[in-house]
Design an enzyme around this catalytic site. Structure first.
Site, short mmCIF file in Angstrom:
data_model
loop_
_atom_site.label_atom_id
_atom_site.label_comp_id
_atom_site.label_asym_id
_atom_site.label_seq_id
_atom_site.Cartn_x
_atom_site.Cartn_y
_atom_site.Cartn_z
N LYS A 62 0.86 -1.18 0.00
CA LYS A 62 0.00 0.00 0.00
C LYS A 62 0.90 1.24 0.00
CE LYS A 62 -2.43 3.52 1.70
NZ LYS A 62 -2.11 4.59 2.68
N GLY A 107 -0.63 8.15 0.07
CA GLY A 107 -0.62 9.44 -0.63
C GLY A 107 0.42 10.38 -0.05
N GLY A 149 -4.44 11.00 -0.44
CA GLY A 149 -5.07 12.02 0.42
C GLY A 149 -4.61 13.44 0.12
N ASP A 174 -5.87 2.13 3.12
CA ASP A 174 -5.34 1.10 4.04
C ASP A 174 -6.33 -0.05 4.16
OD1 ASP A 174 -3.14 2.76 4.63
OD2 ASP A 174 -4.31 3.82 6.15
N LYS A 183 -4.56 2.66 9.41
CA LYS A 183 -3.45 1.73 9.10
C LYS A 183 -3.39 0.60 10.12
CE LYS A 183 -0.48 4.78 7.46
NZ LYS A 183 -1.22 4.92 6.20
N1 LIG Z 1 2.23 6.91 16.54
C1 LIG Z 1 2.40 7.37 15.30
N2 LIG Z 1 3.53 7.10 14.64
C2 LIG Z 1 3.75 7.57 13.40
N3 LIG Z 1 2.87 8.35 12.72
C3 LIG Z 1 1.70 8.65 13.32
C4 LIG Z 1 1.40 8.17 14.63
N4 LIG Z 1 0.16 8.60 14.97
C5 LIG Z 1 -0.26 9.33 13.95
N5 LIG Z 1 0.63 9.38 12.96
C6 LIG Z 1 0.44 10.11 11.70
O1 LIG Z 1 0.11 9.21 10.67
C7 LIG Z 1 0.66 9.74 9.46
C8 LIG Z 1 0.63 8.67 8.38
O2 LIG Z 1 -0.72 8.50 7.94
P1 LIG Z 1 -1.23 9.24 6.62
O3 LIG Z 1 -0.87 10.69 6.67
O4 LIG Z 1 -2.64 8.88 6.42
O5 LIG Z 1 -0.28 8.59 5.55
P2 LIG Z 1 -0.54 7.76 4.22
O6 LIG Z 1 -0.96 8.77 3.19
O7 LIG Z 1 0.79 7.18 3.95
O8 LIG Z 1 -1.60 6.74 4.50
C9 LIG Z 1 2.00 10.23 9.88
O9 LIG Z 1 2.58 11.17 9.00
C10 LIG Z 1 1.69 10.86 11.25
O10 LIG Z 1 1.34 12.21 11.13
C1 LIG Z 2 -12.43 7.36 3.22
C2 LIG Z 2 -11.08 7.97 3.03
O1 LIG Z 2 -10.50 8.52 3.95
N1 LIG Z 2 -10.54 7.85 1.80
C3 LIG Z 2 -9.25 8.38 1.45
C4 LIG Z 2 -8.80 7.69 0.17
C5 LIG Z 2 -7.36 7.98 -0.18
C6 LIG Z 2 -6.41 7.47 0.88
O2 LIG Z 2 -6.68 6.60 1.67
O3 LIG Z 2 -5.17 8.07 0.79
P1 LIG Z 2 -3.97 7.98 1.84
O4 LIG Z 2 -3.25 6.72 1.60
O5 LIG Z 2 -3.13 9.16 1.48
O6 LIG Z 2 -4.49 8.09 3.24
C7 LIG Z 2 -9.32 9.91 1.24
O7 LIG Z 2 -10.33 10.41 0.78
O8 LIG Z 2 -8.30 10.57 1.52
#
Ligand SMILES: Nc1ncnc2c1ncn2[C@@H]1O[C@H](COP(=O)(O)OP(=O)(O)O)[C@@H](O)[C@H]1O
Ligand SMILES: CC(=O)N[C@@H](CCC(=O)OP(=O)(O)O)C(=O)O
Length: 261
Positions: A8, A11, A42, A160, A215
């Site tokens: 995975k 974004g 995202g 995720d 995640k």
């Molecule tokens: N305990 C933690 N350890 C690391 N990152 C965390 C934690 N809790 C929250 N986060 C947040 O989660 C983010 C990753 O999720 P997200 O921004 O959705 O990334 P992705 O787009 O890769 O799914 C990190 O950049 C951080 O801001």
């Molecule tokens: C329902 C929901 O939250 N959908 C996400 C889909 C994209 C995603 O999951 O992107 P990341 O990997 O950057 O988190 C969104 O709209 O952002």
């Protein structure tokens, strides 16, 4: 299915992924594994929403999705981001096919809580035979997380949870979350191994929040006898595919189980 590795790509890191990263995915396939990429997007969705002056907010890491937000998310994920990833695989010498969860009914979904989140779905069924057919043709599936219900209504799916559902239904050997942090951080340190109980504790005390919530929840939902651990790692320092020695946080059910098995 043995040898399936679901990767995975978040974004948060997708624009930063190096050509070496995509090369390592292609090499992984050449070594006999079957990689599948599920991507997020995202920040790119946020960018277009801002340009279009459409408001959106997150609840526990999930984006509240109105009809306008869904249209925007679908355009960004299935259009721009999906084709960028497909192109990167081609540039690395592999063959990729881009799909959304709507193509071939790849990801069927049901709404999580329409009143609270709008058009946000959770996967209920995955068309595994479509993925198997593509993998038999040596294609690397690249999947955008937009799903569909039985009536053909589209839903925004957190990437995720899409990756986890695909890994689970295919009986994948490995699930890796590539993101913008080294793994799960606690007091500034990256944790090496984390159990289900510890995750609950870290959610309760606020150590794990925001984008890390879907995640870890997705990771826990996939842990089975065939998939005993899930990895969270940084896209910037990835050495994916190099003798499996990736660095990051490994999520396991419990320490006892790991030692016994
Ligand atoms: N305990 C933690 N350890 C690391 N990152 C965390 C934690 N809790 C929250 N986060 C947040 O989660 C983010 C990753 O999720 P997200 O921004 O959705 O990334 P992705 O787009 O890769 O799914 C990190 O950049 C951080 O801001
Ligand atoms: C329902 C929901 O939250 N959908 C996400 C889909 C994209 C995603 O999951 O992107 P990341 O990997 O950057 O988190 C969104 O709209 O952002």
């Amino acid at each position: 299915m043995k040898d399936v590795v679901v990767i995975k790509c978040g974004g948060s890191t997708i624009a930063e992924l190096s050509s070496e990263f995509f090369l390592s995915v292609v090499k992984m396939q050449e070594s006999g594994k079957h990689p599948i990429i599920v991507h997020g997007g995202g920040p790119a969705i946020n960018h277009l929403l801002q340009k279009l002056d459409i408001k959106s907010e997150f609840v526990d890491g999930l984006r509240k999705t109105t009809e306008d937000v869904l249209d925007t998310a679908e355009m960004v994920l299935c259009g721009k981001v999906n084709k960028q990833v497909v192109t990167s695989i081609h540039q690395a010498g592999g063959q990729a096919v881009g799909l959304s969860g709507c193509d071939g009914k790849l990801i069927e979904v049901k709404p999580i809580n329409e009143g609270m989140l709008g058009y946000v779905g959770e996967p209920t069924k995955v068309n595994t035979s479509l993925l198997s057919s593509l993998m038999e043709l040596n294609m690397i599936p690249v999947i955008a997380p937009i799903g569909m219900n039985e009536q053909g209504v589209h839903y925004n799916v957190n990437a995720d949870s899409a990756a986890a559902a695909i890994a689970k239904e295919l009986g994948a050997e490995q699930l890796v979350f590539v993101t913008d942090v080294d793994g799960i951080l606690k007091d500034g340190e990256c944790l090496d191994k984390v159990t289900a109980d510890e995750i609950e504790e870290y959610i309760a005390d606020g150590t794990i929040y925001g984008g890390m919530l879907p995640k870890v929840r997705a990771a826990l939902s996939t842990l089975t006898d065939s998939l005993q651990s899930v990895m969270i790692m940084n896209g910037k320092s990835t050495n994916l595919g190099k003798d499996g020695s990736v660095q990051g946080t490994t999520i396991i059910k419990s320490k006892m189980k790991l030692y016994v098995s």
